[in-house]
Design a protein around this motif. Structure first.
Motif, PDB file in Angstrom:
ATOM      1  N   GLN A 100      13.487   3.443   4.883  1.00 58.03           N
ATOM      2  CA  GLN A 100      13.337   4.238   3.668  1.00 58.03           C
ATOM      3  C   GLN A 100      13.313   5.730   4.047  1.00 58.03           C
ATOM      4  OE1 GLN A 100      10.254   2.685   0.972  1.00 58.03           O
ATOM      5  NE2 GLN A 100      10.056   0.986   2.402  1.00 58.03           N
ATOM      6  N   PRO A 101      14.225   6.511   3.497  1.00 57.63           N
ATOM      7  CA  PRO A 101      14.338   7.920   3.901  1.00 57.63           C
ATOM      8  C   PRO A 101      13.022   8.703   3.822  1.00 57.63           C
ATOM      9  CG  PRO A 101      16.171   7.319   2.478  1.00 57.63           C
ATOM     10  CD  PRO A 101      15.230   6.141   2.498  1.00 57.63           C
ATOM     11  N   GLN A 102      12.197   8.438   2.834  1.00 57.21           N
ATOM     12  CA  GLN A 102      10.963   9.202   2.678  1.00 57.21           C
ATOM     13  C   GLN A 102       9.932   8.894   3.762  1.00 57.21           C
ATOM     14  OE1 GLN A 102      11.946   6.677   0.714  1.00 57.21           O
ATOM     15  NE2 GLN A 102      10.242   5.651  -0.306  1.00 57.21           N
ATOM     16  N   TYR A 103      10.147   7.845   4.550  1.00 56.81           N
ATOM     17  CA  TYR A 103       9.193   7.463   5.600  1.00 56.81           C
ATOM     18  C   TYR A 103       9.758   7.612   7.009  1.00 56.81           C
ATOM     19  CZ  TYR A 103       6.530   5.486   1.758  1.00 56.81           C
ATOM     20  OH  TYR A 103       5.832   5.326   0.593  1.00 56.81           O
ATOM     21  N   ARG A 104      10.927   8.175   7.156  1.00 57.96           N
ATOM     22  CA  ARG A 104      11.530   8.272   8.493  1.00 57.96           C
ATOM     23  C   ARG A 104      10.684   9.072   9.467  1.00 57.96           C
ATOM     24  NH1 ARG A 104      17.239   8.475   6.217  1.00 57.96           N
ATOM     25  NH2 ARG A 104      17.737   6.262   6.210  1.00 57.96           N
ATOM     26  N   LEU A 139       6.792  -5.048  14.169  1.00 55.32           N
ATOM     27  CA  LEU A 139       8.170  -4.587  14.356  1.00 55.32           C
ATOM     28  C   LEU A 139       8.940  -4.664  13.038  1.00 55.32           C
ATOM     29  CD1 LEU A 139      10.523  -3.617  16.107  1.00 55.32           C
ATOM     30  CD2 LEU A 139      10.928  -6.017  16.728  1.00 55.32           C
ATOM     31  N   GLU A 140       8.852  -5.797  12.356  1.00 54.92           N
ATOM     32  CA  GLU A 140       9.532  -5.955  11.066  1.00 54.92           C
ATOM     33  C   GLU A 140       9.028  -4.929  10.048  1.00 54.92           C
ATOM     34  OE1 GLU A 140      10.199 -10.787  11.383  1.00 54.92           O
ATOM     35  OE2 GLU A 140       8.314  -9.996  10.577  1.00 54.92           O
ATOM     36  N   MET A 141       7.720  -4.712  10.052  1.00 49.12           N
ATOM     37  CA  MET A 141       7.138  -3.731   9.139  1.00 49.12           C
ATOM     38  C   MET A 141       7.678  -2.335   9.436  1.00 49.12           C
ATOM     39  SD  MET A 141       3.214  -2.438   8.770  1.00 49.12           S
ATOM     40  CE  MET A 141       3.434  -1.450  10.253  1.00 49.12           C
ATOM     41  N   ALA A 142       7.687  -1.948  10.710  1.00 51.44           N
ATOM     42  CA  ALA A 142       8.184  -0.621  11.091  1.00 51.44           C
ATOM     43  C   ALA A 142       9.655  -0.464  10.702  1.00 51.44           C
ATOM     44  CB  ALA A 142       7.989  -0.392  12.586  1.00 51.44           C
ATOM     45  N   ILE A 187       0.845  -1.206   0.000  1.00 49.69           N
ATOM     46  CA  ILE A 187       0.000   0.000   0.000  1.00 49.69           C
ATOM     47  C   ILE A 187       0.878   1.254   0.000  1.00 49.69           C
ATOM     48  CG2 ILE A 187      -1.620   1.350   1.404  1.00 49.69           C
ATOM     49  CD1 ILE A 187      -2.931  -1.365   2.171  1.00 49.69           C
ATOM     50  N   LEU A 188       1.962   1.234   0.769  1.00 47.30           N
ATOM     51  CA  LEU A 188       2.853   2.399   0.834  1.00 47.30           C
ATOM     52  C   LEU A 188       3.518   2.702  -0.506  1.00 47.30           C
ATOM     53  CD1 LEU A 188       4.638   2.139   4.290  1.00 47.30           C
ATOM     54  CD2 LEU A 188       2.913   3.785   3.564  1.00 47.30           C
ATOM     55  N   ALA A 189       3.592   1.727  -1.373  1.00 44.17           N
ATOM     56  CA  ALA A 189       4.160   1.970  -2.697  1.00 44.17           C
ATOM     57  C   ALA A 189       3.260   2.873  -3.537  1.00 44.17           C
ATOM     58  CB  ALA A 189       4.395   0.639  -3.412  1.00 44.17           C
ATOM     59  N   HIS A 190       1.963   2.977  -3.159  1.00 38.99           N
ATOM     60  CA  HIS A 190       0.998   3.752  -3.947  1.00 38.99           C
ATOM     61  C   HIS A 190       0.311   4.870  -3.168  1.00 38.99           C
ATOM     62  CE1 HIS A 190       1.431   0.624  -6.953  1.00 38.99           C
ATOM     63  NE2 HIS A 190       1.195  -0.273  -6.017  1.00 38.99           N
ATOM     64  N   GLU A 191       0.372   4.813  -1.857  1.00 42.17           N
ATOM     65  CA  GLU A 191      -0.333   5.770  -1.000  1.00 42.17           C
ATOM     66  C   GLU A 191       0.636   6.369   0.005  1.00 42.17           C
ATOM     67  OE1 GLU A 191      -3.584   6.634  -0.951  1.00 42.17           O
ATOM     68  OE2 GLU A 191      -4.437   5.176  -2.329  1.00 42.17           O
ATOM     69  N   ARG A 192       0.309   7.574   0.481  1.00 45.62           N
ATOM     70  CA  ARG A 192       1.135   8.207   1.513  1.00 45.62           C
ATOM     71  C   ARG A 192       0.232   8.583   2.690  1.00 45.62           C
ATOM     72  NH1 ARG A 192       6.518   9.690   3.158  1.00 45.62           N
ATOM     73  NH2 ARG A 192       6.038  10.828   5.048  1.00 45.62           N
ATOM     74  N   PRO A 193       0.033   7.653   3.639  1.00 45.09           N
ATOM     75  CA  PRO A 193      -0.786   7.988   4.805  1.00 45.09           C
ATOM     76  C   PRO A 193      -0.060   8.985   5.703  1.00 45.09           C
ATOM     77  CG  PRO A 193       0.234   5.851   5.113  1.00 45.09           C
ATOM     78  CD  PRO A 193       0.573   6.288   3.719  1.00 45.09           C
ATOM     79  N   ALA A 194      -0.835   9.677   6.513  1.00 38.71           N
ATOM     80  CA  ALA A 194      -0.254  10.608   7.482  1.00 38.71           C
ATOM     81  C   ALA A 194       0.243   9.868   8.708  1.00 38.71           C
ATOM     82  CB  ALA A 194      -1.298  11.648   7.890  1.00 38.71           C
ATOM     83  N   GLU A 223      12.625   4.774  18.295  1.00 40.08           N
ATOM     84  CA  GLU A 223      12.906   5.374  16.990  1.00 40.08           C
ATOM     85  C   GLU A 223      11.939   4.879  15.911  1.00 40.08           C
ATOM     86  OE1 GLU A 223      15.293   1.554  17.034  1.00 40.08           O
ATOM     87  OE2 GLU A 223      14.709   3.051  18.509  1.00 40.08           O
ATOM     88  N   LEU A 224      11.251   3.766  16.192  1.00 40.17           N
ATOM     89  CA  LEU A 224      10.306   3.210  15.219  1.00 40.17           C
ATOM     90  C   LEU A 224       8.859   3.607  15.504  1.00 40.17           C
ATOM     91  CD1 LEU A 224      11.643  -0.463  14.913  1.00 40.17           C
ATOM     92  CD2 LEU A 224      12.110   1.484  13.395  1.00 40.17           C
TER      93      LEU A 224
END
Length: 127
Positions: free
Chosen positions: A70-74, A61-64, A40-47, A94-95
């Motif tokens: 990925q720098p754009q999601y830090r 945890l693995e997902m986070a 989903i994150l490949a196509h959408e940018r949730p807040a 940090e996650l």
């Protein structure tokens, strides 16, 4: 419109969270495991993301870790809800912007979401 991604393999919990957040004016996307959330994150940018810990294929945890690598999601806030693994998640500030134990009162979750991203914005309200 402000979008939130809910990630939980328990369909009833995911639907309950989605209904509550939609009632508050948020647009809600759902995934039932971490790998689907990454798709989903490949196509959408949730807040913001609200996720469970224990899920098939990829846990919270693995997902986070995958998202935050990925720098754009830090700066993307992730709230973790867990029935048994909250102590593990709390070792990774940090996650996760917040970690709550299940069951959580929905007003507390709503309050945390508003503190992190503000109230829901409708389309055309700028941002």
């Amino acid at each position: 419109m402000t979008t939130i991604l809910v990630v939980d393999d328990e369909f009833l919990i995911a639907d309950l969270l989605a209904t509550e957040l939609e009632d508050q004016g948020y647009r809600v996307l759902q995934a039932h495991h971490g790998k689907k959330a990454l798709e989903i994150l490949a196509h959408e940018r949730p807040a913001l993301i609200v996720t469970d810990f224990m899920m098939p294929l990829m846990n919270g945890l693995e997902m986070a870790q995958a998202i935050k690598s990925q720098p754009q999601y830090r700066d993307l806030p992730i709230i973790l809800l867990s029935g048994a693994q909250g102590a593990i998640a709390r070792r990774y500030p940090e996650l996760f912007a917040a970690v709550y134990d299940k069951p959580i009162e929905l007003w507390r979750l709503s309050q945390a979401i508003r503190a992190l991203i503000g109230p829901a914005r409708l389309a055309g309200e700028g941002g």
